[in-house]
Design a protein around this motif. Structure first.
Motif, mmCIF file in Angstrom:
data_model
loop_
_atom_site.group_PDB
_atom_site.id
_atom_site.type_symbol
_atom_site.label_atom_id
_atom_site.label_comp_id
_atom_site.label_asym_id
_atom_site.label_seq_id
_atom_site.Cartn_x
_atom_site.Cartn_y
_atom_site.Cartn_z
ATOM 1 N N ILE A 1 60.335 47.380 54.208
ATOM 2 C CA ILE A 1 60.634 46.317 55.168
ATOM 3 C C ILE A 1 59.594 46.302 56.291
ATOM 4 O O ILE A 1 59.101 45.256 56.704
ATOM 5 N N GLU A 2 59.229 47.477 56.794
ATOM 6 C CA GLU A 2 58.243 47.544 57.871
ATOM 7 C C GLU A 2 56.879 47.031 57.403
ATOM 8 O O GLU A 2 56.179 46.322 58.145
ATOM 9 N N LYS A 3 56.497 47.363 56.175
ATOM 10 C CA LYS A 3 55.224 46.860 55.646
ATOM 11 C C LYS A 3 55.250 45.342 55.528
ATOM 12 O O LYS A 3 54.273 44.662 55.861
ATOM 13 N N GLU A 4 56.377 44.806 55.055
ATOM 14 C CA GLU A 4 56.497 43.359 54.909
ATOM 15 C C GLU A 4 56.412 42.662 56.261
ATOM 16 O O GLU A 4 55.790 41.605 56.402
ATOM 17 N N MET A 5 57.016 43.269 57.265
ATOM 18 C CA MET A 5 56.946 42.715 58.616
ATOM 19 C C MET A 5 55.502 42.646 59.084
ATOM 20 O O MET A 5 55.035 41.633 59.604
ATOM 21 N N LEU A 6 54.784 43.746 58.901
ATOM 22 C CA LEU A 6 53.403 43.800 59.385
ATOM 23 C C LEU A 6 52.485 42.840 58.629
ATOM 24 O O LEU A 6 51.550 42.287 59.207
ATOM 25 N N ARG A 7 52.740 42.635 57.359
ATOM 26 C CA ARG A 7 51.898 41.729 56.573
ATOM 27 C C ARG A 7 52.052 40.274 57.015
ATOM 28 O O ARG A 7 51.164 39.455 56.775
ATOM 29 N N ASN A 8 53.180 39.953 57.640
ATOM 30 C CA ASN A 8 53.503 38.553 57.860
ATOM 31 C C ASN A 8 53.641 38.145 59.324
ATOM 32 O O ASN A 8 54.134 37.062 59.612
ATOM 33 N N VAL A 9 53.223 39.001 60.241
ATOM 34 C CA VAL A 9 53.206 38.611 61.646
ATOM 35 C C VAL A 9 51.770 38.537 62.135
ATOM 36 O O VAL A 9 50.842 39.023 61.491
ATOM 37 N N LYS A 10 51.591 37.881 63.270
ATOM 38 C CA LYS A 10 50.251 37.696 63.829
ATOM 39 C C LYS A 10 49.930 38.732 64.904
ATOM 40 O O LYS A 10 48.766 39.036 65.142
ATOM 41 N N TYR A 11 50.971 39.224 65.576
ATOM 42 C CA TYR A 11 50.760 40.111 66.714
ATOM 43 C C TYR A 11 51.643 41.345 66.565
ATOM 44 O O TYR A 11 52.745 41.280 66.035
ATOM 45 N N VAL A 12 51.145 42.449 67.065
ATOM 46 C CA VAL A 12 51.934 43.677 67.055
ATOM 47 C C VAL A 12 51.628 44.454 68.330
ATOM 48 O O VAL A 12 50.507 44.413 68.844
#
Length: 304
Positions: free
Chosen positions: A76-87
Motif C-alpha cells: 500500500i505504501e509503495k502504491e501511494m508513493l507511485r501515484n502522488v506528486k509530493y511527499v
C-alpha cells in the motif's frame, strides 16, 4: 471497536476526503490508515474493495500474522508513493527510499514535532539510576526488543543491578489472551534467561512521565531493525540521555557516532552490549546535555 465498525467510520472520511484528493495529491503519514484512501483511489478500485482491503489489514493485525501484515502495508505504501506528486519526510533515508520508488516526486523536508515536556527535563549522570536502560517500545519484531534482551543477558554478568525499562504493553503481567506470537516469544525468552528481575514493563507513559523517565535513566537504547528518524531518538537527545542506537534508516542522519551517542549493527547483540558497557563505564558521557542538541540540530519543532 472491531474492524467493521472502524470501516463504517472510515466511510465518512473517504467521502469527505475525495474532493480534496481529486485536486491535489500529497502523501503524508504512510504508517497510518488515512493513506489507504490515496492508495485505493489510484488503484481504480471501488469503495467496497477499499473496505475489503482495510478489513483484511485489520484482521491480519488482530491475528498478528506479522509477515502478511507487513507485506500488505508495504504494498500500500509503495502504491501511494507511485501515484502522488509530493511527499514530506525528515531524513536522507526516507528521501532516498521515496525517490527510488518514484523519481518524479517533489520532496519536502518536514521537521518532527516534539512535545514541550521533553524540553522541561535534563539528564544528569549524578542523579540517574545507574545501569538502567530505557527502550521506548517493543510490541513487534522490527523494534528489536529480542536483540536488546540478548544483550541484557550478556550485561547482567557484569552489572548485577542492571535494569531494562520498556514502555508500552506489559508483556509479563498483561492479559495473555491478547498475546501475539512475538509477545509469547519475548516472555519465554525473559523466563528462559532468568531475566524477570531485570526487565520492567512500565505501561504506557504520558509525555511528561516519559521525559522524566529519560532524565533518570542511565541510557536510552533504540534497537530497531528498521527506522526512519524516530521521535524516541530525538526525545532522548533533547533530554540529554546518552544513547545507543542501531545503524539503520535515518538514525545515522540524526546521531553522529561518538558525539551524542553510539551506533551499532542492529543484529549484533554482542556489539550492543559492548556499546552499552562503554556508556556505563565512561564518565565523559555526562557532557551530553540538551543544549548541544537544541542549539545545533534543526531536527525538531516544538509542540506545546
Amino acid at each position: 471497536m472491531n474492524c467493521y465498525e472502524v470501516c463504517s467510520s472510515l466511510a465518512k472520511v473517504y467521502f469527505a476526503a475525495q474532493e480534496c484528493l481529486d485536486k491535489d495529491d500529497f502523501c503524508s503519514s504512510m504508517e497510518d490508515f488515512n493513506g489507504f484512501i490515496i492508495a485505493v483511489k489510484h488503484l481504480k478500485e471501488n469503495f467496497n474493495n477499499f473496505i475489503q482491503l482495510y478489513e483484511d489489514y485489520m484482521l491480519d493485525l488482530e491475528a498478528k500474522e506479522f509477515d502478511n501484515w507487513e507485506r500488505i502495508q508495504s504494498e500500500i505504501e509503495k502504491e501511494m508513493l507511485r501515484n502522488v506528486k509530493y511527499v514530506e519526510g525528515r531524513s536522507d533515508w526516507d528521501k532516498n527510499v521515496s525517490m527510488n520508488i518514484n523519481p518524479n516526486l517533489k520532496y519536502y523536508y518536514c521537521p518532527r514535532m516534539i512535545r514541550k515536556s521533553f524540553f522541561d527535563y535534563e539528564w544528569n549522570r549524578e542523579f540517574c539510576e545507574k545501569h538502567s536502560i530505557l527502550v521506548h517500545q517493543g510490541d513487534y519484531p522490527i523494534k528489536g526488543l529480542h536483540f536488546m534482551i540478548e544483550a541484557l543477558d550478556i550485561l547482567k554478568k557484569y552489572y548485577p543491578d542492571i535494569k531494562l525499562y520498556v514502555s508500552g504493553n506489559n508483556f509479563l503481567g498483561g492479559k495473555k489472551y491478547r498475546e501475539t506470537g512475538y509477545i509469547r516469544y519475548i516472555r519465554k525468552m525473559v523466563e528462559k534467561k532468568d531475566l524477570e528481575k531485570h526487565v520492567v514493563f512500565t505501561g504506557y507513559l504520558s509525555a511528561d512521565k516519559l521525559a522524566n523517565k529519560l532524565s533518570k535513566t542511565h541510557i536510552c537504547v533504540i534497537p530497531s531493525c528498521i527506522e526512519n528518524a524516530p521521535n524516541a531518538l530525538a526525545e532522548a537527545m533533547i533530554v540529554g540521555t546518552p544513547i545507543v542506537a542501531s545503524y539503520v534508516g535515518g538514525n545515522s542522519h540524526m546521531l553522529n557516532n561518538g558525539e551524542l551517542g553510539l551506533l551499532y549493527c542492529y543484529y549484533e547483540p554482542q556489539l550492543l552490549a559492548d556499546r552499552i558497557s562503554s556508556v556505563f563505564d565512561n564518565d565523559n558521557f555526562d557532557v551530553l546535555d540538551a543544549t548541544i542538541f537544541v542549539d545545533e540540530t534543526p531536527f525538531y519543532a516544538t509542540m506545546g
